[in-house]
Design an enzyme around this catalytic site. Structure first.
Site, PDB file in Angstrom:
ATOM      1  N   LYS A  72     -62.384-110.448  34.318  1.00  0.00           N
ATOM      2  CA  LYS A  72     -63.067-111.747  34.289  1.00  0.00           C
ATOM      3  C   LYS A  72     -64.428-111.712  33.578  1.00  0.00           C
ATOM      4  O   LYS A  72     -64.846-112.711  33.002  1.00  0.00           O
ATOM      5  CB  LYS A  72     -63.247-112.286  35.710  1.00  0.00           C
ATOM      6  CG  LYS A  72     -61.944-112.745  36.354  1.00  0.00           C
ATOM      7  CD  LYS A  72     -62.200-113.376  37.714  1.00  0.00           C
ATOM      8  CE  LYS A  72     -60.906-113.740  38.398  1.00  0.00           C
ATOM      9  NZ  LYS A  72     -61.097-114.404  39.687  1.00  0.00           N
ATOM     10  N   ASN A  93     -62.109-117.131  34.210  1.00  0.00           N
ATOM     11  CA  ASN A  93     -60.778-116.858  34.797  1.00  0.00           C
ATOM     12  C   ASN A  93     -59.652-117.577  34.060  1.00  0.00           C
ATOM     13  O   ASN A  93     -58.486-117.363  34.362  1.00  0.00           O
ATOM     14  CB  ASN A  93     -60.739-117.196  36.297  1.00  0.00           C
ATOM     15  CG  ASN A  93     -60.595-118.682  36.548  1.00  0.00           C
ATOM     16  OD1 ASN A  93     -61.023-119.496  35.749  1.00  0.00           O
ATOM     17  ND2 ASN A  93     -59.972-119.038  37.656  1.00  0.00           N
ATOM     18  N   ASP A 108     -62.333-121.190  39.329  1.00  0.00           N
ATOM     19  CA  ASP A 108     -62.348-120.754  40.735  1.00  0.00           C
ATOM     20  C   ASP A 108     -63.256-121.636  41.597  1.00  0.00           C
ATOM     21  O   ASP A 108     -62.829-122.180  42.618  1.00  0.00           O
ATOM     22  CB  ASP A 108     -62.838-119.304  40.852  1.00  0.00           C
ATOM     23  CG  ASP A 108     -61.759-118.291  40.499  1.00  0.00           C
ATOM     24  OD1 ASP A 108     -60.563-118.631  40.606  1.00  0.00           O
ATOM     25  OD2 ASP A 108     -62.122-117.167  40.138  1.00  0.00           O
ATOM     26  N   GLY A 132     -70.241-112.174  51.013  1.00  0.00           N
ATOM     27  CA  GLY A 132     -69.753-111.566  49.778  1.00  0.00           C
ATOM     28  C   GLY A 132     -70.556-112.020  48.579  1.00  0.00           C
ATOM     29  O   GLY A 132     -71.234-113.064  48.622  1.00  0.00           O
ATOM     30  N   ALA A 136     -65.667-114.029  42.824  1.00  0.00           N
ATOM     31  CA  ALA A 136     -65.322-115.334  43.399  1.00  0.00           C
ATOM     32  C   ALA A 136     -66.545-115.950  44.078  1.00  0.00           C
ATOM     33  O   ALA A 136     -66.769-117.167  43.988  1.00  0.00           O
ATOM     34  CB  ALA A 136     -64.179-115.172  44.395  1.00  0.00           C
ATOM     35  N   GLY A 256     -57.835-120.633  52.117  1.00  0.00           N
ATOM     36  CA  GLY A 256     -57.933-120.371  50.673  1.00  0.00           C
ATOM     37  C   GLY A 256     -56.798-120.964  49.858  1.00  0.00           C
ATOM     38  O   GLY A 256     -56.854-120.949  48.619  1.00  0.00           O
TER      39      GLY A 256
HETATM   40  P1  NDP Z   1     -64.685-108.713  43.985  1.00  0.00           P
HETATM   41  O1  NDP Z   1     -64.108-107.343  43.983  1.00  0.00           O
HETATM   42  O2  NDP Z   1     -65.417-109.190  42.788  1.00  0.00           O
HETATM   43  O3  NDP Z   1     -65.706-108.859  45.247  1.00  0.00           O
HETATM   44  C1  NDP Z   1     -65.355-108.410  46.526  1.00  0.00           C
HETATM   45  C2  NDP Z   1     -66.449-108.750  47.532  1.00  0.00           C
HETATM   46  O4  NDP Z   1     -65.994-108.351  48.833  1.00  0.00           O
HETATM   47  C3  NDP Z   1     -67.773-108.023  47.295  1.00  0.00           C
HETATM   48  O5  NDP Z   1     -68.845-108.852  47.679  1.00  0.00           O
HETATM   49  C4  NDP Z   1     -67.659-106.836  48.259  1.00  0.00           C
HETATM   50  O6  NDP Z   1     -68.917-106.334  48.666  1.00  0.00           O
HETATM   51  C5  NDP Z   1     -66.975-107.490  49.428  1.00  0.00           C
HETATM   52  N1  NDP Z   1     -66.298-106.559  50.326  1.00  0.00           N
HETATM   53  C6  NDP Z   1     -65.211-105.791  50.076  1.00  0.00           C
HETATM   54  N2  NDP Z   1     -64.864-105.085  51.178  1.00  0.00           N
HETATM   55  C7  NDP Z   1     -65.767-105.419  52.145  1.00  0.00           C
HETATM   56  C8  NDP Z   1     -65.947-105.042  53.515  1.00  0.00           C
HETATM   57  N3  NDP Z   1     -65.145-104.153  54.109  1.00  0.00           N
HETATM   58  N4  NDP Z   1     -66.938-105.632  54.219  1.00  0.00           N
HETATM   59  C9  NDP Z   1     -67.760-106.535  53.633  1.00  0.00           C
HETATM   60  N5  NDP Z   1     -67.649-106.911  52.337  1.00  0.00           N
HETATM   61  C10 NDP Z   1     -66.661-106.372  51.606  1.00  0.00           C
HETATM   62  O7  NDP Z   1     -63.463-109.673  44.335  1.00  0.00           O
HETATM   63  P2  NDP Z   1     -63.309-111.242  44.025  1.00  0.00           P
HETATM   64  O8  NDP Z   1     -64.627-111.887  44.261  1.00  0.00           O
HETATM   65  O9  NDP Z   1     -62.646-111.434  42.732  1.00  0.00           O
HETATM   66  O10 NDP Z   1     -62.246-111.686  45.160  1.00  0.00           O
HETATM   67  C11 NDP Z   1     -62.642-111.730  46.520  1.00  0.00           C
HETATM   68  C12 NDP Z   1     -61.582-112.446  47.339  1.00  0.00           C
HETATM   69  O11 NDP Z   1     -61.465-113.786  46.902  1.00  0.00           O
HETATM   70  C13 NDP Z   1     -60.171-111.838  47.233  1.00  0.00           C
HETATM   71  O12 NDP Z   1     -59.612-111.823  48.514  1.00  0.00           O
HETATM   72  C14 NDP Z   1     -59.417-112.837  46.364  1.00  0.00           C
HETATM   73  O13 NDP Z   1     -58.041-112.900  46.684  1.00  0.00           O
HETATM   74  C15 NDP Z   1     -60.102-114.139  46.749  1.00  0.00           C
HETATM   75  N6  NDP Z   1     -59.989-115.169  45.712  1.00  0.00           N
HETATM   76  C16 NDP Z   1     -59.356-116.354  46.068  1.00  0.00           C
HETATM   77  C17 NDP Z   1     -59.188-117.335  45.144  1.00  0.00           C
HETATM   78  C18 NDP Z   1     -58.476-118.584  45.532  1.00  0.00           C
HETATM   79  O14 NDP Z   1     -58.132-119.369  44.639  1.00  0.00           O
HETATM   80  N7  NDP Z   1     -58.260-118.853  46.810  1.00  0.00           N
HETATM   81  C19 NDP Z   1     -59.674-117.192  43.742  1.00  0.00           C
HETATM   82  C20 NDP Z   1     -60.355-115.929  43.487  1.00  0.00           C
HETATM   83  C21 NDP Z   1     -60.475-114.959  44.446  1.00  0.00           C
HETATM   84  P3  NDP Z   1     -69.780-105.280  47.749  1.00  0.00           P
HETATM   85  O15 NDP Z   1     -70.504-106.114  46.745  1.00  0.00           O
HETATM   86  O16 NDP Z   1     -70.650-104.633  48.730  1.00  0.00           O
HETATM   87  O17 NDP Z   1     -68.761-104.346  47.130  1.00  0.00           O
END
Ligand code: NDP
Length: 291
Positions: A72, A93, A108, A132, A136, A256
């Site tokens: 992305k 996206n 998104d 987060g 997204a 979602g």
């Molecule tokens: P990224 O990998 O860019 O970001 C992931 C985020 O989750 C980061 O902030 C990360 O924190 C955090 N994270 C991961 N594991 C943990 C944990 N155990 N505890 C706390 N925080 C955690 O992913 P995306 O932003 O692309 O996607 C995130 C979610 O959004 C996914 O589940 C995806 O399916 C969903 N999504 C849904 C959409 C929809 O249309 N409904 C569209 C796009 C995404 P850190 O920065 O510390 O690593």
């Protein structure tokens, strides 16, 4: 005899890994519903091949493509144009091709906003808390701030990403933005992070709870209370543990799934020029998830 056309219009998805991404179900249900001869190709594109793959879109006459992890952000230098919002978000996206040129947009955050608007939720003046700070979260935070949310609190596990997003929101919009380090996400033996009591809308944007992970984010659920609206953008399963806990506390919730369908619907319009048959797309997606 009418002239036959055996050539389909092509759109698709670039990702790596990508095998488990179900967007093809949502999109093809939309094409079928309107009788459009479009094919949605789910394509595994390794990072080192992204530039060639984007060039191939033009060569093969694609109408456009979706982008998912990890493309992305890295796709931006390979595109001819990107929208103002995608520039502010720093991620694309959806790509569409017009007059032989590639245009990058981000649907998104708009898909999320649309799902709030469908539920008649006003955003202007609202205090938002986002769990987060990933791709997204950036899209959701920027679009909420552009819709005049008054405060955006980012709670994130890693300091650097969370702080950068909060500073970015403050610098590009009038929303007040602050960062809270999520220590209990790193050390799960700590008490869960409390949610600011005056939060109007809480948005869970981490990947915690995404199938097959049955977990929920480590926050203090006793601080998730009505009248907060509680949203999880994880689309699969549609009813995450996070959503179930918030509902058990009496909060109104938003899953979602509407965001997933709405953002796909916005891409549909870019590629076909037609309004997406959102109901058909929603039904097919829910059937695929077994709900
Ligand atoms: P990224 O990998 O860019 O970001 C992931 C985020 O989750 C980061 O902030 C990360 O924190 C955090 N994270 C991961 N594991 C943990 C944990 N155990 N505890 C706390 N925080 C955690 O992913 P995306 O932003 O692309 O996607 C995130 C979610 O959004 C996914 O589940 C995806 O399916 C969903 N999504 C849904 C959409 C929809 O249309 N409904 C569209 C796009 C995404 P850190 O920065 O510390 O690593």
């Amino acid at each position: 005899m009418p002239e036959k056309n055996y050539r389909s219009e092509l759109v698709g998805l670039f990702g790596y890994p990508v095998d488990e991404n179900p967007t093809v179900i949502t999109m093809e249900a939309g094409f079928k519903s309107l009788g459009l001869d479009y094919r949605y190709c789910t394509m595994e594109v390794k990072p080192e091949n992204l530039k060639t793959a984007v060039a191939a879109l033009k060569a093969l006459g694609f109408k456009g493509t979706h982008l998912t992890v990890p493309h992305k952000v890295s796709v931006i230098p390979f595109l001819d144009h990107i929208s103002e919002e995608a520039g502010l978000i720093g991620a694309v996206n959806t790509v569409y091709i017009k007059d032989g040129e590639t245009f990058g947009v981000n649907t998104d955050g708009k898909g999320f906003i649309q799902s709030l608007e469908e539920d008649k939720i006003l955003i202007e003046g609202k205090r938002i808390t986002i769990l987060g700070a990933g791709g997204a979260a950036r899209a959701v935070a920027v679009e909420l701030a552009l819709k005049k949310a008054s405060r955006i609190t980012i709670i994130n596990r890693s300091r650097e990403r969370g702080k950068e997003l909060a500073e970015h929101i403050s610098s590009i919009t009038k929303a007040v933005s602050e960062f809270v380090l999520w220590e209990s996400a790193v050390d799960t033996s700590l008490n869960g992070c409390p949610i600011p009591a005056d939060t109007d809308i809480l948005v869970q944007t981490t990947s915690v709870g995404l199938y097959p992970d049955p977990a929920c984010p480590n926050i203090d659920y006793s601080t998730v209370r009505p009248p907060m609206l509680v949203c999880d953008i994880v689309p699969n399963p549609p009813e995450t543990l996070f959503i179930r806990k918030a509902r058990a506390n009496g909060c109104r919730t938003l899953t979602g799934l509407p965001m997933l369908v709405n953002q796909a619907g916005i891409s549909f319009k870019f590629w076909t020029g037609l309004d997406a048959p959102v109901e058909a797309m929603r039904e097919a997606t829910m059937r695929e998830f077994g709900v």
